[in-house]
Each structure stands twice: as C-alpha cells, then as structure tokens.
Design a protein around this motif. Structure first.
Motif, PDB file in Angstrom:
ATOM      1  N   LEU A   1       0.816  -1.219   0.000  1.00 40.17           N
ATOM      2  CA  LEU A   1       0.000   0.000   0.000  1.00 40.17           C
ATOM      3  C   LEU A   1       0.850   1.271   0.000  1.00 40.17           C
ATOM      4  O   LEU A   1       0.349   2.358  -0.295  1.00 40.17           O
ATOM      5  N   LEU A   2       2.135   1.149   0.313  1.00 39.92           N
ATOM      6  CA  LEU A   2       3.007   2.328   0.292  1.00 39.92           C
ATOM      7  C   LEU A   2       3.135   2.890  -1.120  1.00 39.92           C
ATOM      8  O   LEU A   2       3.569   4.025  -1.305  1.00 39.92           O
ATOM      9  N   GLY A   3       2.757   2.086  -2.102  1.00 37.01           N
ATOM     10  CA  GLY A   3       2.774   2.556  -3.482  1.00 37.01           C
ATOM     11  C   GLY A   3       1.396   2.905  -4.005  1.00 37.01           C
ATOM     12  O   GLY A   3       1.234   3.174  -5.198  1.00 37.01           O
ATOM     13  N   ASP A   4       0.402   2.906  -3.135  1.00 40.07           N
ATOM     14  CA  ASP A   4      -0.975   3.218  -3.527  1.00 40.07           C
ATOM     15  C   ASP A   4      -1.221   4.716  -3.357  1.00 40.07           C
ATOM     16  O   ASP A   4      -1.089   5.235  -2.242  1.00 40.07           O
ATOM     17  N   PRO A   5      -1.563   5.426  -4.419  1.00 41.11           N
ATOM     18  CA  PRO A   5      -1.748   6.888  -4.315  1.00 41.11           C
ATOM     19  C   PRO A   5      -2.768   7.299  -3.266  1.00 41.11           C
ATOM     20  O   PRO A   5      -2.609   8.325  -2.613  1.00 41.11           O
ATOM     21  N   GLU A   6      -3.800   6.485  -3.099  1.00 36.00           N
ATOM     22  CA  GLU A   6      -4.861   6.851  -2.158  1.00 36.00           C
ATOM     23  C   GLU A   6      -4.503   6.511  -0.719  1.00 36.00           C
ATOM     24  O   GLU A   6      -4.768   7.296   0.208  1.00 36.00           O
ATOM     25  N   LEU A   7      -3.879   5.360  -0.483  1.00 36.87           N
ATOM     26  CA  LEU A   7      -3.716   4.843   0.866  1.00 36.87           C
ATOM     27  C   LEU A   7      -2.287   4.888   1.394  1.00 36.87           C
ATOM     28  O   LEU A   7      -2.041   4.496   2.538  1.00 36.87           O
ATOM     29  N   ALA A   8      -1.348   5.355   0.600  1.00 39.35           N
ATOM     30  CA  ALA A   8       0.060   5.343   1.016  1.00 39.35           C
ATOM     31  C   ALA A   8       0.289   6.122   2.304  1.00 39.35           C
ATOM     32  O   ALA A   8       0.996   5.658   3.217  1.00 39.35           O
ATOM     33  N   GLU A   9      -0.301   7.298   2.388  1.00 38.79           N
ATOM     34  CA  GLU A   9      -0.045   8.143   3.567  1.00 38.79           C
ATOM     35  C   GLU A   9      -0.583   7.489   4.833  1.00 38.79           C
ATOM     36  O   GLU A   9       0.073   7.507   5.881  1.00 38.79           O
ATOM     37  N   VAL A  10      -1.780   6.903   4.730  1.00 40.36           N
ATOM     38  CA  VAL A  10      -2.349   6.218   5.884  1.00 40.36           C
ATOM     39  C   VAL A  10      -1.511   4.997   6.242  1.00 40.36           C
ATOM     40  O   VAL A  10      -1.204   4.746   7.417  1.00 40.36           O
ATOM     41  N   ALA A  11      -1.123   4.216   5.249  1.00 38.85           N
ATOM     42  CA  ALA A  11      -0.328   3.011   5.492  1.00 38.85           C
ATOM     43  C   ALA A  11       0.996   3.339   6.164  1.00 38.85           C
ATOM     44  O   ALA A  11       1.491   2.575   6.998  1.00 38.85           O
ATOM     45  N   ALA A  12       1.581   4.465   5.802  1.00 42.89           N
ATOM     46  CA  ALA A  12       2.879   4.849   6.368  1.00 42.89           C
ATOM     47  C   ALA A  12       2.799   5.132   7.861  1.00 42.89           C
ATOM     48  O   ALA A  12       3.809   5.118   8.561  1.00 42.89           O
ATOM     49  N   THR A  13       1.574   5.403   8.364  1.00 42.73           N
ATOM     50  CA  THR A  13       1.411   5.675   9.803  1.00 42.73           C
ATOM     51  C   THR A  13       0.971   4.439  10.561  1.00 42.73           C
ATOM     52  O   THR A  13       0.797   4.497  11.782  1.00 42.73           O
ATOM     53  N   ASN A  14       0.800   3.314   9.874  1.00 44.13           N
ATOM     54  CA  ASN A  14       0.349   2.087  10.522  1.00 44.13           C
ATOM     55  C   ASN A  14       1.411   1.608  11.510  1.00 44.13           C
ATOM     56  O   ASN A  14       2.582   1.460  11.146  1.00 44.13           O
ATOM     57  N   PRO A  15       1.048   1.372  12.766  1.00 46.61           N
ATOM     58  CA  PRO A  15       2.055   0.965  13.775  1.00 46.61           C
ATOM     59  C   PRO A  15       2.702  -0.385  13.481  1.00 46.61           C
ATOM     60  O   PRO A  15       3.750  -0.703  14.050  1.00 46.61           O
ATOM     61  N   SER A  16       2.104  -1.172  12.586  1.00 48.78           N
ATOM     62  CA  SER A  16       2.675  -2.486  12.265  1.00 48.78           C
ATOM     63  C   SER A  16       3.697  -2.428  11.136  1.00 48.78           C
ATOM     64  O   SER A  16       4.299  -3.445  10.791  1.00 48.78           O
ATOM     65  N   LEU A  17       3.899  -1.258  10.568  1.00 45.24           N
ATOM     66  CA  LEU A  17       4.839  -1.136   9.455  1.00 45.24           C
ATOM     67  C   LEU A  17       6.260  -1.487   9.936  1.00 45.24           C
ATOM     68  O   LEU A  17       6.723  -0.933  10.938  1.00 45.24           O
ATOM     69  N   PRO A  18       6.950  -2.394   9.262  1.00 48.47           N
ATOM     70  CA  PRO A  18       8.306  -2.786   9.682  1.00 48.47           C
ATOM     71  C   PRO A  18       9.252  -1.591   9.741  1.00 48.47           C
ATOM     72  O   PRO A  18       9.150  -0.659   8.937  1.00 48.47           O
TER      73      PRO A  18
END
Length: 404
Positions: free
Chosen positions: A363-380
C-alpha cells in the motif's frame, strides 16, 4: 496565560492590530471566555486590568468592585465607563433604522419602557424575542409577551430568571410543547414540578450533541458551581442533565449514572466531554448518534476496540470502518476491507494493526492509501527507514502519483 496577557499588553510590533483588538480576540477565542476575563481582571499590569474592565458585565460583583477601586486611575476610569455604558438607557431614537448588528446590540442593553413597548407592539419577531429576554423589559410587557402568538417569543419569555410563580404556572401549561419544555428547566421550579410538565426535548433541540470547543467548555464550567452541576445531573429533566454532562469535573459515580441515561443527548454529550466516560458508552453513542462530530468519538482514547470485527459485514460503512480497529481481527478480513467500495473503510483498513505486512508494504505505493499506510504501527522498521531516506525508491507515493 498570564504571560500571554503581558505580551498582548506590550503590543507586539509585528502584529497589525491594536491592543484593544488583540485583547478582544483573546477574550472571545473559541467562545466568550469568562475565565480569561477574570484572569485579566486580577493581572499585575494595569493595562491588562483595564482591558478586562471593558467586559465588566461578565465579572462577579466582588471583581467589579475591585476594578472600580483599583489603584490605577486608568483601570478605575475604564470600569466606571463600563458601568455608565451598561446603565445608559436605550430609547426609541437610539434604535438604528437599519436592522443589523448594532440594531440587535441596542435591544440587549438597558431598555426604556417606551422602546420595549414599541418593539413588542411591532411585527419583527426576532426583535421581539430580544425584548422578551431582556432583563430590563418592564413587567407589563413581559406579561403581554407571555401570551404572544409566536412560539419563539413565548420560549424567550420562558428563559427569563425573574418569572413569578403565577407566570411559571401558566408557561408549564402552555399549549405548545416547545414552550413547556423550555420552562421545564427553569431554576425556580422544584423537581416534583418538573416531573409533572409534559415535555418533548426534541422540540427545543437541534439533535446536535457534538463536542464543544475546549474554550467554550471552560467558559461554561467557570459559570457553574459544583452544587449546580450535581443538582442538574440528578434532575428529572433531561435538558438539565445534558447541561451537567458538559462538565468534565463530574465525579465518577455521577459519570456512570449519566453514561446509562435514557436520553441520547445526555449520553453523547458526556461521551465527548468527560475523560472517564465508559468505553461501552462511547460505542453505544457511536451506534446511535448521527450528528456533528460522530466520527470524533472513534478517536477518543477510551473508545473500545475489542470485538469490533463483528461489524465487518455490516451494510453501513460507518460501522464497517470499525472492524480493522479490532486487535483480534482476522488479517484476511482486514485485507479484504482494503478494497471496500467506501474510502473511509479502505483508509481504516490501511491503518489497521492486523493488516498483513505484505499488503501493508504494498500500500506504500498506492496513491490513495500510502499516507495512511505509512502511519500504521505495524509497518516494519526497515520500511520506515526507506520512507525516511531521501531518494529512496520505495518512498510513499504522493497524492495522485503512481507508486514506485
């Protein structure tokens, strides 16, 4: 706040506004801040106390007397000028011809009997409402407006604090339920009297129980005594219980009672304004309330998360978006919600801690959801480092840009 008042009194050179304008803006920031005016009235600088004297009517009698006897002449003069302004009687000639801000300001000042009677005999309902609520309106005019044909005018009369027992008796028997509901919260009524009034809170409520700004809440709390609030919280009248629910100082036993109140307004106001409102009551309010600020309930720290996966199949997207918050949600369920038809649900899934790592990284490459995904606490951590590294080929895609 004391230092900020000092800074305003110094008049910062880089601000294109006068001291008077700055103090006025400060006192009304987020609502009429009675607490700030009181703080200013006891400030060590006479310039700040002089500014507070401009809002003389908002102060209690002891503070008013202190300003009138202040050691600084400029403060005494400002306080005396405020008293003179408040006592100046408005006559028919003082009412502007144009019906604007100044027109209605005049109707909130001390009225002569002639002006009050002139407006009350007219057909401008908005102006008559102001006269109906003005504390200086003569008793004979109040008596006439008590039976005015316009419901809004009678509601304005019902809010007056100086009503006689006989007038209250007539108002609680008014043919319109909105008038009866308004007067049912009058401070002169006893609880047994309130219990007998036939009311409908929806008739005087917009259904908006959303959060008041912090400034407004502090301003309200500064006007209420603890005894008043506790009495309202235990009242048979839901309007008074709603008023009590705004107070963040309520003791826990009262909070628990109001959290289970039969009135949605009471429960929702409490959920927004008290830090110890029970988690289950916040979820209940979210499920039942549809007004302003509903989405903010989810962001409150005590909003529950356990069991929310239950809503994943709900036809209402505002409920489906709760499911990814569940710490025990099936990762595959959360992954499926990433492609939900509704954007808020997709965003909630992208932020969900149970979203599979591979899908999250994608999702880090998804134009719509990248910003939200980048704040996900589970992101490695490794992915976070790539995002934060200048020139990284796996940085988040900006809005409207394809992922890398």
């Amino acid at each position: 706040m004391t230092q900020l008042l000092t800074d305003i009194d110094d008049g910062p050179a880089d601000v294109p506004a006068s001291r008077h304008e700055l103090f006025t803006e400060f006192f009304i920031s987020g609502g009429f801040r009675v607490d700030l005016i009181r703080l200013a009235a006891t400030h060590h600088r006479p310039g700040v106390r002089r500014a507070a004297a401009g809002s003389f009517g908002a102060l209690d009698e002891s503070t008013q007397n202190a300003l009138l006897a202040d050691v600084a002449e400029e403060v005494r003069q400002a306080a005396a000028a405020s008293v003179a302004y408040d006592r100046q009687i408005m006559r028919p000639d003082d009412l502007p011809e144009l019906r604007g801000h100044t027109y209605f300001m005049v109707l909130q000042r001390t009225l002569s009997p002639e002006l009050a009677r002139q407006v009350a005999a007219g057909d401008d309902m908005a102006a008559i409402e102001f006269v109906a609520g003005n504390r200086t309106t003569p008793p004979d005019v109040v008596e006439a407006l008590l039976v005015h044909s316009d419901v809004a005018v009678r509601r304005a009369v019902a809010k007056r604090q100086d009503l006689t027992e006989e007038q209250l008796t007539r108002l609680i028997a008014d043919p319109d339920v909105a008038v009866r509901t308004e007067v049912s919260a009058h401070p002169s009524l006893t609880e047994p009297q309130r219990a007998l009034v036939d009311i409908d809170v929806d008739s005087v409520s917009s259904g908006d129980f959303g959060p008041a700004s912090g400034n407004v809440r502090v301003s309200l709390e500064s006007r209420w005594s603890d005894e008043d609030v506790l009495r309202w919280a235990r009242s048979v009248n839901p309007l008074l219980r709603r008023q009590a629910a705004y107070d963040s100082r309520l003791p826990l036993d009262v909070v628990l009672d109001l959290a289970n109140d039969a009135d949605l307004g009471v429960r929702t106001i409490l959920a927004f304004h008290h830090p110890e409102a029970p988690p289950e009551s916040l979820l209940r309010c979210y499920l039942e309330y549809r007004g302003r600020g509903r989405a903010q309930l989810i962001e409150l720290p005590q909003f529950p998360t356990a069991g929310l996966a239950h809503y994943a199949e709900d036809p209402d997207p505002t409920l489906r978006q709760l499911a990814p918050r569940d710490p025990d949600a099936d990762p595959l369920l959360v992954e499926r919600l990433v492609i939900d038809p509704e954007p808020p649900v997709r965003q909630a899934a992208a932020a969900g801690p149970r979203l599979p790592i591979a899908r999250l990284v994608a999702l880090l490459g998804d134009p719509e959801l990248a910003e939200v995904a980048a704040t996900n606490p589970s992101l490695p951590v490794s992915e976070m480092r790539r995002i934060l590294t200048p020139g990284s080929s796996s940085g988040t895609a900006g809005p409207g840009r394809p992922g890398s």
